[in-house]
Design a protein around this motif. Structure first.
Motif, mmCIF file in Angstrom:
data_model
loop_
_atom_site.group_PDB
_atom_site.id
_atom_site.type_symbol
_atom_site.label_atom_id
_atom_site.label_comp_id
_atom_site.label_asym_id
_atom_site.label_seq_id
_atom_site.Cartn_x
_atom_site.Cartn_y
_atom_site.Cartn_z
ATOM 1 N N HIS A 24 42.993 51.416 -14.024
ATOM 2 C CA HIS A 24 44.475 51.457 -13.845
ATOM 3 C C HIS A 24 44.711 49.785 -13.283
ATOM 4 O O HIS A 24 45.559 49.740 -12.054
ATOM 5 N N ILE A 25 44.152 48.989 -13.757
ATOM 6 C CA ILE A 25 44.291 47.424 -13.397
ATOM 7 C C ILE A 25 45.789 46.793 -13.744
ATOM 8 O O ILE A 25 46.380 46.935 -14.978
ATOM 9 N N PRO A 26 46.681 46.495 -12.906
ATOM 10 C CA PRO A 26 48.095 46.416 -13.005
ATOM 11 C C PRO A 26 48.200 45.069 -13.891
ATOM 12 O O PRO A 26 47.151 44.019 -13.985
ATOM 13 N N THR A 41 45.629 39.029 -11.532
ATOM 14 C CA THR A 41 44.607 38.013 -11.899
ATOM 15 C C THR A 41 43.328 38.561 -12.711
ATOM 16 O O THR A 41 42.853 37.943 -13.600
ATOM 17 N N LYS A 42 42.976 39.794 -12.217
ATOM 18 C CA LYS A 42 41.881 40.413 -12.945
ATOM 19 C C LYS A 42 42.132 40.826 -14.567
ATOM 20 O O LYS A 42 41.452 40.538 -15.499
ATOM 21 N N CYS A 89 42.405 37.329 -16.466
ATOM 22 C CA CYS A 89 41.170 37.009 -16.700
ATOM 23 C C CYS A 89 40.207 37.786 -17.870
ATOM 24 O O CYS A 89 39.681 37.202 -18.569
ATOM 25 N N LEU A 90 40.478 39.018 -17.792
ATOM 26 C CA LEU A 90 39.784 39.874 -18.695
ATOM 27 C C LEU A 90 40.547 39.689 -20.173
ATOM 28 O O LEU A 90 39.689 39.730 -21.207
ATOM 29 N N ARG A 91 41.782 39.396 -20.206
ATOM 30 C CA ARG A 91 42.522 39.304 -21.585
ATOM 31 C C ARG A 91 41.932 38.052 -22.074
ATOM 32 O O ARG A 91 41.929 37.592 -23.295
ATOM 33 N N ALA A 92 41.862 36.956 -21.218
ATOM 34 C CA ALA A 92 41.363 35.590 -21.694
ATOM 35 C C ALA A 92 39.868 35.645 -22.122
ATOM 36 O O ALA A 92 39.830 34.862 -23.149
ATOM 37 N N LEU A 93 39.087 36.474 -21.658
ATOM 38 C CA LEU A 93 38.026 36.438 -21.855
ATOM 39 C C LEU A 93 37.598 37.105 -23.411
ATOM 40 O O LEU A 93 36.860 36.811 -24.377
#
Length: 497
Positions: A449-451, A455-456, A459-463
């Motif tokens: 349930h990451i908002p 920031t996280k 970063c995950l989507r950029a990766l």
């Protein structure tokens, strides 16, 4: 019957009920020791069995193409790309391992397969997409391993022929008989019913992978010592360098660079069987915790081996780094050592084929059972006694027919398209982003349930986006590389080396 007789009978029944009740309680207690929280037989996997499965899946035929891959990228980009892929694989594997259970990491509902994990965290469209990608990838791996094993068996045959004739015979060998031999072996082994029953095969395959990787590394070091210099350049193979298909053009240099990324991606692809491996682990501690340790051990070990084998191979051969490292040493002495290495490759690939294909076998068989629950052909098990073995072997007719048909199909396709580096690159390119990055990232975001826009999350989507771009480039290069191979010399079912 008098009152005393009735009372006596009643006491007997009560006594028997108490006895049987105690036995039932005892059996229930005993059963709790034999079964997990989901009612299945207690899982016995550990960090070491999981590591063996991963190493078997990871250190496969892909290690042999790494000298070629680094040869296309050069001394700077080659090792850098390899380290980046290892980091991404490790990180996304930890994200995926957290999705094995829904809810509590110790007591939550288990997701037995990769597709089950996607179903628990994503939409039905993603479930179908993941299923097609995962199982298509498994089919592709089976084809790639069939090709790689035949190359190694042919290398043994040609090596012995070369030394028997003292180099007077070119020793051309067809790959078809060796692919058929490999297929027959896999038909037999594929009748092993379940994934957790092939742990011994994984350990054997892991030992074999270290054997041939070590021999390749050692011979690379030896060739560098004989050459007296470290070959290669900072930017990789140079334009104009000669290959069996002719001189390298500027466009081919670009395509081969992208194909090299696909080769490296393939060398790290094991996410498609990660959940299945995790489902074999015992708990406590939580399966995710054990899997993180196993992933760390396995990725670290494989990266060290990859770096050594790839770099030493490139240092030994430079621009002429072969698509299969061991074939680059030709038939020079000690030829028997190369024979051992190639035999180890074959044994390893026999085991790795099963590690990858067992999840696909299980998926089809479970679907058939749900679809036709009353079918005798699908559900009946024959118990066969195995000589010199204490346990009986369970044979199922549907399993026999389906798995045999699958192995025959992959063998036939491998005979039709026997291009090792092209197949490896395409598999790595098409499988890396969706299965190693996209689905683990999206499932983790949903599971935890990451908002959105945190920031996280960013970063995950950029990766994920960066890995998508790399996969698209690698796929383009690999397809182009295979087209060049087919134009150079290709006759269906008539491939000789």
């Amino acid at each position: 019957m008098g009152e005393n007789g009735v009372r006596k009978q009643y006491l007997q029944v009560e006594s028997q009920t108490r006895v049987y009740g105690d036995m039932a309680i005892d059996m229930q207690h005993q059963g709790s020791k034999c079964y997990d929280d989901d009612g299945r037989l207690k899982r016995t996997g550990t960090v070491w069995t999981a590591s063996a499965h991963i190493i078997t899946a990871v250190i496969g035929s892909g290690v042999l193409s790494l000298a070629f891959a680094i040869g296309q990228l050069g001394w700077v980009a080659g090792p850098t790309v390899m380290v980046l892929f290892s980091f991404v694989t490790y990180y996304t594997s930890t994200l995926l391992s957290d999705c094995y259970r829904s809810g509590d990491p110790l007591t939550g509902k288990r997701n037995y397969t990769y597709v089950d994990a996607v179903r628990a965290n994503m939409s039905e469209f993603n479930v179908r997409l993941c299923g097609w990608l995962q199982y298509a990838g498994l089919v592709g791996v089976a084809i790639g391993y069939t090709i790689a094993s035949s190359i190694s068996m042919m290398a043994i045959k040609r090596s012995n022929c070369f030394h028997e004739t003292r180099g007077k015979n070119p020793c051309h060998v067809s790959s078809n008989p060796y692919m058929i031999m490999f297929g027959i072996t896999e038909i037999v082994l594929s009748q092993i019913p379940d994934f957790d029953q092939i742990w011994w095969l994984s350990f054997l395959a892991a030992v074999m992978s270290f054997t041939y990787s070590s021999i390749g590394l050692g011979m690379g070091i030896g060739k560098v010592a004989v050459n007296g210099t470290i070959k290669g350049s900072m930017t990789g193979i140079s334009i104009g360098a000669m290959t069996h298909a002719g001189p390298i053009t500027a466009m081919q240099k670009v395509w081969r660079t992208f194909q090299a990324m696909g080769d490296i991606a393939f060398a790290y692809s094991y996410s498609i069987v990660l959940i299945e491996i995790q489902d074999s682990l015992k708990s406590p501690p939580s399966e995710a915790k054990t899997m993180r340790k196993a992933t760390m051990i396995s990725v670290t070990v494989t990266t060290i081996f990859y770096m050594l084998c790839g770099c030493m191979g490139y240092a030994a051969f430079g621009d002429q780094a072969p698509g299969n490292l061991l074939t680059g040493f030709g038939f020079y002495n000690p030829y028997w050592l190369l024979d051992i290495a190639n035999a180890a490759i074959v044994v390893h690939l026999v085991g790795a084929y099963q590690v990858y294909c067992q999840p696909l076998f299980a998926f089809v068989e479970k679907y058939a059972v749900r679809k036709w629950p009353k079918s005798w052909f699908i559900n009946h098990e024959f118990e066969l006694r195995v000589p010199f073995y204490s346990k009986s072997f369970s044979l199922n007719l549907f399993r026999l027919v389906w798995r045999t048909s699958f192995v025959c199909m992959t063998t036939l396709i491998a005979m039709l398209f026997p291009f090792f580096n092209g197949v490896v690159g395409i598999l790595g390119a098409f499988g890396f982003w969706p299965l190693t990055v996209y689905f683990p990232v999206e499932m983790y975001i949903s599971h935890m349930h990451i908002p959105k826009w945190s920031t996280k999350w960013v970063c995950l989507r950029a990766l994920s986006l960066a890995c998508l771009v790399i996969s698209m480039l690698a796929a383009t290069g690999s397809v182009a590389g295979m087209i060049f191979e087919m134009k150079a010399a290709y006759r269906p079912f008539h491939t000789n080396y």
